[in-house]
Design a protein around this motif. Structure first.
Motif, mmCIF file in Angstrom:
data_model
loop_
_atom_site.group_PDB
_atom_site.id
_atom_site.type_symbol
_atom_site.label_atom_id
_atom_site.label_comp_id
_atom_site.label_asym_id
_atom_site.label_seq_id
_atom_site.Cartn_x
_atom_site.Cartn_y
_atom_site.Cartn_z
ATOM 1 N N TYR A 77 0.844 -1.202 0.000
ATOM 2 C CA TYR A 77 0.000 0.000 0.000
ATOM 3 C C TYR A 77 0.878 1.250 0.000
ATOM 4 O O TYR A 77 1.865 1.323 0.741
ATOM 5 C CB TYR A 77 -0.915 -0.001 1.224
ATOM 6 N N ASP A 78 0.525 2.221 -0.823
ATOM 7 C CA ASP A 78 1.361 3.415 -0.932
ATOM 8 C C ASP A 78 0.760 4.667 -0.301
ATOM 9 O O ASP A 78 1.399 5.716 -0.274
ATOM 10 C CB ASP A 78 1.710 3.698 -2.396
ATOM 11 N N GLY B 213 -4.034 1.548 -2.304
ATOM 12 C CA GLY B 213 -2.972 1.345 -3.284
ATOM 13 C C GLY B 213 -3.565 0.862 -4.589
ATOM 14 O O GLY B 213 -4.695 0.339 -4.619
ATOM 15 N N PRO B 214 -2.860 1.019 -5.681
ATOM 16 C CA PRO B 214 -3.385 0.611 -6.988
ATOM 17 C C PRO B 214 -3.651 -0.885 -7.054
ATOM 18 O O PRO B 214 -2.819 -1.693 -6.640
ATOM 19 C CB PRO B 214 -2.265 1.026 -7.957
#
Length: 233
Positions: free
Chosen positions: A104-105, A125-126
């Motif tokens: 997760y960003d 996240g993407p």
């Protein structure tokens, strides 16, 4: 996470009204410290215990000390400030140090969800399901090496479990993360005898897809950080 100002040692005289603690400093002065812990603090508030206080010179604060640690005087510590786990965990999440969430960003604290509640952390996240992470501070230990939660009845904690279960049912990740603020414990269990309603709510939430993670901490008078590995449960 380092403490903002160097801690000073003291001896506990008494804890009262949940949020107040009278203490004796090494120079003999008696002071009243803020105790940021609404729980029972079972086994951690005995008169005469060595503790560590964080001083402050903030003119807006009536109390000039905050109680941060219990020093068991055997090389082990317990963190008693319930606001510390979120700060320590946020640092670990943002640094990608928790393997379960490393992909997760984005880390967002205190996001509104459920019924008038806020999730401690919402991770996104993407191409990943949103992850709702609720954090509980664990300080109770009634058996050597075993940490337990809760240390008193927690209707609020039970409510959070129900809201996490709802998030899981909607296809999100929902995680109950217990952060053990003790350095003398390697195992974790729910204290079902203290709050059977909470224990039953956790079983129901887990059956609906809520995940459970248990992490320990490294604690010293210099600061508190999340340990590298999960604890056994």
């Amino acid at each position: 996470m380092r403490f903002e100002t160097p801690l000073v040692p003291a001896r506990l005289i008494r804890r009262y009204k949940r949020f107040l603690a009278d203490c004796t400093l090494e120079d003999g002065r008696e002071v009243t410290a803020h105790c940021a812990n609404p729980g029972s603090m079972m086994g951690l508030a005995e008169p005469g215990e060595k503790i560590w206080l964080e001083p402050n010179d903030d003119p807006k604060k009536k109390l000039k000390f905050g109680w941060r640690l219990v020093d068991h005087e055997n090389g082990h510590f317990t963190g008693v400030d319930t606001s510390v786990p979120n700060r320590a965990l946020r640092a670990a999440l943002e640094a990608g140090e928790i393997p379960e969430f490393a992909a997760y960003d984005t880390v967002r604290p205190e996001v509104k969800y459920g019924e008038n509640s806020r999730i401690d952390f919402l991770l996104t996240g993407p191409d990943l399901p949103d992850a709702y992470v609720e954090v509980k501070s664990v300080t109770l230990s009634r058996q050597s090496g075993l940490a337990e939660f809760p240390d008193s009845v927690t209707a609020r904690g039970t409510k959070h479990l129900g809201e996490l279960a709802t998030m899981a049912a909607q296809g999100h990740r929902a995680i109950m993360l217990y952060l053990v603020q003790r350095t003398d414990c390697a195992r974790f269990a729910l204290a079902a005898d203290i709050d059977p309603v909470y224990a039953a709510a956790f079983e129901a939430a887990q059956a609906r897809g809520v995940e459970r993670l248990i992490y320990g901490t490294r604690i010293s008078p210099g600061g508190i950080c999340v340990a590298d590995a999960r604890l056994a449960d």
